[in-house]
Design an enzyme around this catalytic site. Structure first.
Site, PDB file in Angstrom:
ATOM      1  CB  CYS A  47      -0.855   0.024   1.259  1.00 39.24           C
ATOM      2  SG  CYS A  47      -1.798  -1.465   1.518  1.00 39.24           S
ATOM      3  NE  ARG A  75       4.022   1.864  -1.666  1.00 48.08           N
ATOM      4  CZ  ARG A  75       5.110   1.108  -1.545  1.00 48.08           C
ATOM      5  NH1 ARG A  75       6.096   1.239  -2.419  1.00 48.08           N
ATOM      6  NH2 ARG A  75       5.219   0.207  -0.585  1.00 48.08           N
ATOM      7  CD1 TRP A 129      -2.100  -5.534  -3.087  1.00 45.22           C
ATOM      8  CD2 TRP A 129      -2.990  -4.362  -4.769  1.00 45.22           C
ATOM      9  NE1 TRP A 129      -2.290  -6.393  -4.148  1.00 45.22           N
ATOM     10  CE2 TRP A 129      -2.847  -5.708  -5.181  1.00 45.22           C
ATOM     11  CE3 TRP A 129      -3.517  -3.440  -5.662  1.00 45.22           C
ATOM     12  CZ2 TRP A 129      -3.227  -6.147  -6.435  1.00 45.22           C
ATOM     13  CZ3 TRP A 129      -3.903  -3.869  -6.913  1.00 45.22           C
ATOM     14  CH2 TRP A 129      -3.745  -5.211  -7.289  1.00 45.22           C
ATOM     15  N   GLY A 155       1.988  -3.157   5.099  1.00 45.14           N
ATOM     16  CA  GLY A 155       2.671  -4.352   5.584  1.00 45.14           C
ATOM     17  C   GLY A 155       1.660  -5.394   6.018  1.00 45.14           C
ATOM     18  CD  GLU A 158       6.072 -16.978 -17.151  1.00 43.74           C
ATOM     19  OE1 GLU A 158       6.092 -15.757 -16.962  1.00 43.74           O
ATOM     20  OE2 GLU A 158       5.102 -17.564 -17.703  1.00 43.74           O
ATOM     21  CD  GLU A 199       4.113 -11.622 -21.706  1.00 44.16           C
ATOM     22  OE1 GLU A 199       3.061 -10.977 -21.805  1.00 44.16           O
ATOM     23  OE2 GLU A 199       4.382 -12.361 -20.724  1.00 44.16           O
ATOM     24  CE  LYS A 259       0.039  -7.122 -14.657  1.00 49.87           C
ATOM     25  NZ  LYS A 259       1.072  -8.037 -15.074  1.00 49.87           N
TER      26      LYS A 259
END
Ligand code: AGP
Length: 610
Positions: free
Chosen positions: A2, A28, A75, A102, A481, A488, A605
């Site tokens: 955050c 964030r 977040w 945190g 991956e 990409e 995204k």
């Protein structure tokens, strides 16, 4: 991850400044926001769920009195992105406000203790516990100053934190403290600031003071004091001048978000290791009882599912079926049923193909479990139980830190499952758990010691027309991956195969100088057979690029180029460190070819900050 911010002005209103600073920290976290200010010993709070601009339209975040305040952009890790879970959080008296970045690992135990003592909680967050701990300190000693009460509270907390605390009992100060979450101060003529990173105050001052773990800071008008949490002794530290543009600061001085996020993996892996036992226990219980388990996802998340299927089988003898979400309905739509369990994996929690597969399974009464990085996303709402992987927002289109976090969560679930099923000895389990704890340092060492080398390898092969990625066992997923990242991000055609498959056709493509990347950890059964595959390719003139264990002289001698990974990585955990060189290869190949790695063509995204 955050964003926290606080400021003490000599004059003027703090709220508009806090609002603007939170906007600069929005990368964030952007699912809820809040500000608290103090004016004439009264606290004012405005907070709500949603992005800053949306909330500002609703409540006008600039219109709050007082020259001192704190703010937060969130977040979510604990508690859905709802107004009640938005920061700042208060105590029973309403005299204390806290913002936090945190994870308080022991918050469930602390909350139970405090409720036992009569405290009333309103949110599902870990952070609210801290406001009540400060209140509880005052209850234990009413002569306590705010600093003493915060110190008392901190001593009861396990986990990572950057706190900023204000109280109407001492309306002229902000007390903040740091343990493993970033905290930096800004100093200007008229103000002192505290923030999760200097992006927040860089347009206001270039004078910054870094705060270290185990330090507490007291901000008062025109002044800052740093103290050791351990013994409250004073620490002198002068500001240093930062010559970064705000744009550079958001990327912390990195040229692109992708490379910044690759470098963040030690920190995000530490955060993912602070997973609440409770959720790991729940998910592993559902998997343990399941009749059949499908692991469904797209792109990079599908590769996490593929690796997980090896982990669940090897550690817990649980067969699971990784399926491309876009193929699930066609492949299993008719057979999925009430006895089926779906573990859907999506960092955004919003990918249409994954949600489509979930809907199909749900309509046939299957049990839906979720693994996501976005609390409050659709996947969290349709899942019976979900785990938030705690990687923080990922801005780069390329999934990097979210992939290694997904793998870390899957490994933790697999360990829980192996315990439930008693398939491996306690010693083996303890050893694996211990090795997992060391993975953040391992990834740190790879970046530190191998990045330059990988950059040179990218330069050497920048004109290659096509690449091969080969791995065996669980590192088939790592090879897949690596291929996806190179395609990409750097637009280089690439093929990936379980190495054992390559001689059943693809090897016909090999000609002198054809780059073949091998993922070759030393642990496990695959090392020996991989040597055979390398010899097959080498015999046809391929250029061998191998990701090997440090000191693996046998494979190094057969390779044209190699990257070394520290010793002692158990095969079942190896995709986590072994994928990092492949992320870096794709990144530097893109840079070499003049492509912006953050905004690859034709891709986006699932969810971005507007
Ligand atoms: C990965 O780098 C890609 N951006 C893409 O393949 C991604 O993994 C895929 O779209 C799945 O996204 P999700 O995890 O948000 O569902």
């Amino acid at each position: 991850m955050c964003g926290i911010f606080g400021c003490v002005l000599k004059e003027g209103n703090a709220a508009p400044l806090i609002h603007a600073a939170l906007k600069r920290l929005e990368y964030r976290g952007y699912d809820s926001v809040g500000i608290a200010t103090i004016h004439r010993e009264e606290i004012f709070v405005k907070k709500d769920q949603g992005k800053i601009d949306e909330v500002h339209k609703l409540v006008n975040l600039d219109d709050m009195p007082g020259s001192l305040g704190i703010g937060h952009t969130r977040w979510a890790t604990h508690g859905a992105p709802l107004k009640v879970n938005a920061h700042p959080h208060t105590d029973c008296t309403g005299q204390i406000e806290v913002v936090h970045n945190g994870i308080i690992e022991n918050f469930i135990e602390l909350k139970a203790e405090l409720e036992e003592a009569g405290h009333k909680f309103v949110s599902r967050t870990d952070t609210e516990v801290f406001a009540h701990l400060v209140e509880d300190a005052y209850k234990r000693n009413s002569d306590f100053t705010l600093v003493q009460a915060v110190l008392h509270a901190i001593k009861r907390v396990d986990g990572s934190y950057a706190f900023a605390v204000i109280s109407s009992r001492e309306p002229d100060k902000i007390v903040c403290a740091r343990n493993e979450s970033p905290l930096v101060l800004g100093v200007s003529e008229n103000a002192v600031y505290c923030a999760s990173d200097l992006t927040a105050f860089l347009p206001l001052t270039k004078k910054a003071v870094m705060i270290n773990d185990g330090e507490l800071v007291v901000l008062t008008p025109g002044k800052y004091e740093i103290r050791k949490i351990q013994d409250n002794t004073a620490i002198n530290r002068e500001p240093s001048v930062i010559d970064w543009s705000p744009e550079m600061a958001v990327k912390k001085g990195y040229p692109h978000f992708m490379i910044k996020e690759i470098h963040e993996q030690p920190e995000t892996l530490r955060s993912t290791l602070r997973m609440q036992e409770h959720y790991l226990e729940l998910i592993s219980t559902f998997l343990d009882r399941a009749t059949e388990v499908f692991l469904i996802a797209c792109g990079t998340s599908y590769h996490a599912c593929l690796a997980a299927s090896y982990m669940f089988s090897k550690l817990a003898f649980l067969p699971t079926y990784p399926v491309y979400a876009s193929e699930f309905v066609e492949q299993h739509g008719k057979s999925v049923n009430i006895d089926s369990t779906i573990l859907a994996v999506s960092q955004s929690g919003e990918t249409a193909d994954t949600l489509g597969a979930v809907t199909c399974a749900q309509q046939r009464a299957a049990t839906i479990l979720g693994l996501t990085n976005t609390i409050g996303s659709t996947l969290t709402r349709v899942s019976r139980v979900y785990i938030g992987q705690q990687s923080g927002p990922e801005i780069g289109v390329a999934a990097t830190k979210t992939f290694t976090s997904q793998l870390s969560v899957m490994a933790q679930v697999a360990l829980k499952l192996s315990k439930k099923r008693g398939k491996i000895s306690q010693d083996e389990m303890d050893d694996l758990a211990d090795r997992m704890e060391k993975l953040p340092e391992t990834v740190e060492a790879i970046i530190l010691t191998q990045e330059k080398k990988i950059k040179a390898i990218a330069k050497k092969y920048r004109d290659a027309k096509i690449f091969f990625f080969l791995g065996r066992g669980i590192n088939t997923a790592t090879a897949y991956e690596g291929r996806l990242k190179l395609m990409e991000i750097a637009y280089v055609p690439a093929i990936a195969y379980p190495a054992g498959e390559s001689k059943h056709g693809p090897i016909s493509l090999i000609e002198p100088g054809f780059p073949v990347v091998f993922v070759c950890p030393k642990d496990g059964q695959t090392h020996k057979t991989l040597i055979g595959n390398i010899q097959e390719m080498k015999a046809r003139g391929a250029a061998i690029i191998s990701i090997v264990e440090e000191g693996d002289e046998e494979i190094k001698a057969m390779s044209d180029d190699y990257v070394e990974v520290p010793k002692g990585i158990p095969e079942v955990l190896s995709p986590i460190p072994y994928v990092v060189p492949l992320q870096l290869l794709a990144y530097y190949m893109a840079v070499e070819r003049g492509i912006n790695p953050d905004t690859p063509r034709n891709l986006a995204k699932s969810v971005t900050v507007k």
